[in-house]
Design a protein around this motif. Structure first.
Motif, PDB file in Angstrom:
ATOM      1  N   ARG A  11       0.823  -1.210   0.000  1.00 27.84           N
ATOM      2  CA  ARG A  11       0.000   0.000   0.000  1.00 27.84           C
ATOM      3  C   ARG A  11       0.858   1.262   0.000  1.00 27.84           C
ATOM      4  O   ARG A  11       0.549   2.233  -0.685  1.00 27.84           O
ATOM      5  CB  ARG A  11      -0.957  -0.005   1.202  1.00 27.84           C
ATOM      6  CG  ARG A  11      -2.136  -0.957   0.983  1.00 27.84           C
ATOM      7  CD  ARG A  11      -3.184  -0.813   2.051  1.00 27.84           C
ATOM      8  NE  ARG A  11      -2.639  -1.377   3.290  1.00 27.84           N
ATOM      9  CZ  ARG A  11      -2.941  -0.940   4.503  1.00 27.84           C
ATOM     10  NH1 ARG A  11      -3.756   0.057   4.664  1.00 27.84           N
ATOM     11  NH2 ARG A  11      -2.424  -1.515   5.571  1.00 27.84           N
ATOM     12  N   LEU A  12       1.953   1.251   0.752  1.00 31.48           N
ATOM     13  CA  LEU A  12       2.852   2.404   0.776  1.00 31.48           C
ATOM     14  C   LEU A  12       3.499   2.626  -0.576  1.00 31.48           C
ATOM     15  O   LEU A  12       3.635   3.762  -1.037  1.00 31.48           O
ATOM     16  CB  LEU A  12       3.915   2.240   1.862  1.00 31.48           C
ATOM     17  CG  LEU A  12       3.417   2.373   3.303  1.00 31.48           C
ATOM     18  CD1 LEU A  12       4.533   2.038   4.288  1.00 31.48           C
ATOM     19  CD2 LEU A  12       2.866   3.759   3.561  1.00 31.48           C
ATOM     20  N   ARG A  13       3.891   1.544  -1.243  1.00 31.01           N
ATOM     21  CA  ARG A  13       4.457   1.663  -2.592  1.00 31.01           C
ATOM     22  C   ARG A  13       3.433   2.258  -3.556  1.00 31.01           C
ATOM     23  O   ARG A  13       3.764   3.099  -4.392  1.00 31.01           O
ATOM     24  CB  ARG A  13       4.932   0.301  -3.094  1.00 31.01           C
ATOM     25  CG  ARG A  13       6.323  -0.040  -2.681  1.00 31.01           C
ATOM     26  CD  ARG A  13       6.864  -1.253  -3.445  1.00 31.01           C
ATOM     27  NE  ARG A  13       7.796  -1.934  -2.580  1.00 31.01           N
ATOM     28  CZ  ARG A  13       7.577  -3.065  -1.928  1.00 31.01           C
ATOM     29  NH1 ARG A  13       6.436  -3.702  -2.073  1.00 31.01           N
ATOM     30  NH2 ARG A  13       8.488  -3.594  -1.152  1.00 31.01           N
ATOM     31  N   ALA A  14       2.193   1.810  -3.431  1.00 31.45           N
ATOM     32  CA  ALA A  14       1.139   2.329  -4.306  1.00 31.45           C
ATOM     33  C   ALA A  14       0.938   3.829  -4.070  1.00 31.45           C
ATOM     34  O   ALA A  14       0.769   4.599  -5.023  1.00 31.45           O
ATOM     35  CB  ALA A  14      -0.169   1.576  -4.072  1.00 31.45           C
ATOM     36  N   HIS A  15       0.983   4.253  -2.812  1.00 31.34           N
ATOM     37  CA  HIS A  15       0.845   5.679  -2.492  1.00 31.34           C
ATOM     38  C   HIS A  15       2.035   6.477  -3.042  1.00 31.34           C
ATOM     39  O   HIS A  15       1.848   7.580  -3.572  1.00 31.34           O
ATOM     40  CB  HIS A  15       0.720   5.895  -0.981  1.00 31.34           C
ATOM     41  CG  HIS A  15      -0.597   5.466  -0.421  1.00 31.34           C
ATOM     42  ND1 HIS A  15      -1.760   6.159  -0.616  1.00 31.34           N
ATOM     43  CD2 HIS A  15      -0.927   4.390   0.332  1.00 31.34           C
ATOM     44  CE1 HIS A  15      -2.754   5.545  -0.011  1.00 31.34           C
ATOM     45  NE2 HIS A  15      -2.286   4.459   0.577  1.00 31.34           N
ATOM     46  N   LEU A  16       3.228   5.927  -2.903  1.00 33.38           N
ATOM     47  CA  LEU A  16       4.414   6.605  -3.428  1.00 33.38           C
ATOM     48  C   LEU A  16       4.368   6.695  -4.948  1.00 33.38           C
ATOM     49  O   LEU A  16       4.723   7.732  -5.532  1.00 33.38           O
ATOM     50  CB  LEU A  16       5.691   5.899  -2.973  1.00 33.38           C
ATOM     51  CG  LEU A  16       6.072   6.088  -1.513  1.00 33.38           C
ATOM     52  CD1 LEU A  16       7.261   5.204  -1.154  1.00 33.38           C
ATOM     53  CD2 LEU A  16       6.397   7.541  -1.232  1.00 33.38           C
ATOM     54  N   ASP A  17       3.921   5.638  -5.602  1.00 29.10           N
ATOM     55  CA  ASP A  17       3.786   5.658  -7.059  1.00 29.10           C
ATOM     56  C   ASP A  17       2.770   6.708  -7.502  1.00 29.10           C
ATOM     57  O   ASP A  17       2.992   7.430  -8.477  1.00 29.10           O
ATOM     58  CB  ASP A  17       3.369   4.286  -7.592  1.00 29.10           C
ATOM     59  CG  ASP A  17       4.481   3.258  -7.506  1.00 29.10           C
ATOM     60  OD1 ASP A  17       5.655   3.664  -7.341  1.00 29.10           O
ATOM     61  OD2 ASP A  17       4.173   2.052  -7.605  1.00 29.10           O
ATOM     62  N   LEU A  18       1.658   6.790  -6.763  1.00 36.71           N
ATOM     63  CA  LEU A  18       0.646   7.794  -7.077  1.00 36.71           C
ATOM     64  C   LEU A  18       1.211   9.197  -6.899  1.00 36.71           C
ATOM     65  O   LEU A  18       1.057  10.059  -7.770  1.00 36.71           O
ATOM     66  CB  LEU A  18      -0.582   7.606  -6.179  1.00 36.71           C
ATOM     67  CG  LEU A  18      -1.679   8.666  -6.307  1.00 36.71           C
ATOM     68  CD1 LEU A  18      -2.260   8.687  -7.715  1.00 36.71           C
ATOM     69  CD2 LEU A  18      -2.756   8.436  -5.269  1.00 36.71           C
ATOM     70  N   ALA A  19       1.897   9.430  -5.791  1.00 30.78           N
ATOM     71  CA  ALA A  19       2.487  10.743  -5.526  1.00 30.78           C
ATOM     72  C   ALA A  19       3.514  11.103  -6.603  1.00 30.78           C
ATOM     73  O   ALA A  19       3.553  12.248  -7.083  1.00 30.78           O
ATOM     74  CB  ALA A  19       3.126  10.779  -4.145  1.00 30.78           C
ATOM     75  N   PHE A  92      -5.941   9.054  -9.998  1.00 31.90           N
ATOM     76  CA  PHE A  92      -6.347   8.448  -8.729  1.00 31.90           C
ATOM     77  C   PHE A  92      -7.023   7.112  -8.960  1.00 31.90           C
ATOM     78  O   PHE A  92      -7.824   6.975  -9.885  1.00 31.90           O
ATOM     79  CB  PHE A  92      -7.279   9.384  -7.958  1.00 31.90           C
ATOM     80  CG  PHE A  92      -6.594  10.583  -7.394  1.00 31.90           C
ATOM     81  CD1 PHE A  92      -5.885  10.500  -6.205  1.00 31.90           C
ATOM     82  CD2 PHE A  92      -6.635  11.803  -8.041  1.00 31.90           C
ATOM     83  CE1 PHE A  92      -5.241  11.589  -5.683  1.00 31.90           C
ATOM     84  CE2 PHE A  92      -5.994  12.912  -7.535  1.00 31.90           C
ATOM     85  CZ  PHE A  92      -5.298  12.805  -6.342  1.00 31.90           C
ATOM     86  N   ARG A  95     -12.260   3.308  -6.458  1.00 35.29           N
ATOM     87  CA  ARG A  95     -12.641   2.364  -5.383  1.00 35.29           C
ATOM     88  C   ARG A  95     -13.721   1.441  -5.901  1.00 35.29           C
ATOM     89  O   ARG A  95     -14.669   1.872  -6.525  1.00 35.29           O
ATOM     90  CB  ARG A  95     -13.134   3.115  -4.163  1.00 35.29           C
ATOM     91  CG  ARG A  95     -12.030   3.849  -3.482  1.00 35.29           C
ATOM     92  CD  ARG A  95     -12.482   4.330  -2.160  1.00 35.29           C
ATOM     93  NE  ARG A  95     -11.335   4.858  -1.432  1.00 35.29           N
ATOM     94  CZ  ARG A  95     -11.412   5.358  -0.249  1.00 35.29           C
ATOM     95  NH1 ARG A  95     -12.563   5.420   0.379  1.00 35.29           N
ATOM     96  NH2 ARG A  95     -10.330   5.818   0.353  1.00 35.29           N
TER      97      ARG A  95
END
Length: 96
Positions: A11-19, A92, A95
């Motif tokens: 999940r953190l990787r996904a957030h970093l990729d999005l950012a 983004f 969901r």
């Protein structure tokens, strides 16, 4: 425990990729705006070169393309901004 750590890392990787993707979009947008503005200013400078004396006296009537340059610039900026907003929102995840 191991499984929850891996899930968190994913999940953190996904957030970093999005950012990172959003930052790239922002930088690309800034570059496009700078390019469009530079082109418009260059057109105005070319117009001013034709009659610099009139420009110094504040007589802008000698620049027949001044309105067209401004409208074209505004239209290009609006288009660029709308495309940026579409890409930003599309970046983004949806969901389920």
């Amino acid at each position: 425990m191991q499984e929850s750590n891996e899930d968190l890392q994913e999940r953190l990787r996904a957030h970093l990729d999005l950012a990172a993707g959003l930052c790239r979009l922002g930088f690309s947008y800034g570059e496009q705006v700078a390019t469009l503005t530079t082109e418009a200013v260059q057109k105005w400078v070319r117009q001013a070169d034709h009659d610099a004396e009139a420009l110094l006296q504040g007589d802008f009537s000698v620049f027949p393309e001044k309105g067209r340059i401004a409208v074209d610039h505004w239209t290009a900026l609006l288009s660029c901004t709308l495309e940026f907003q579409k890409a930003f929102l599309a970046a983004f995840p949806t969901r389920d």
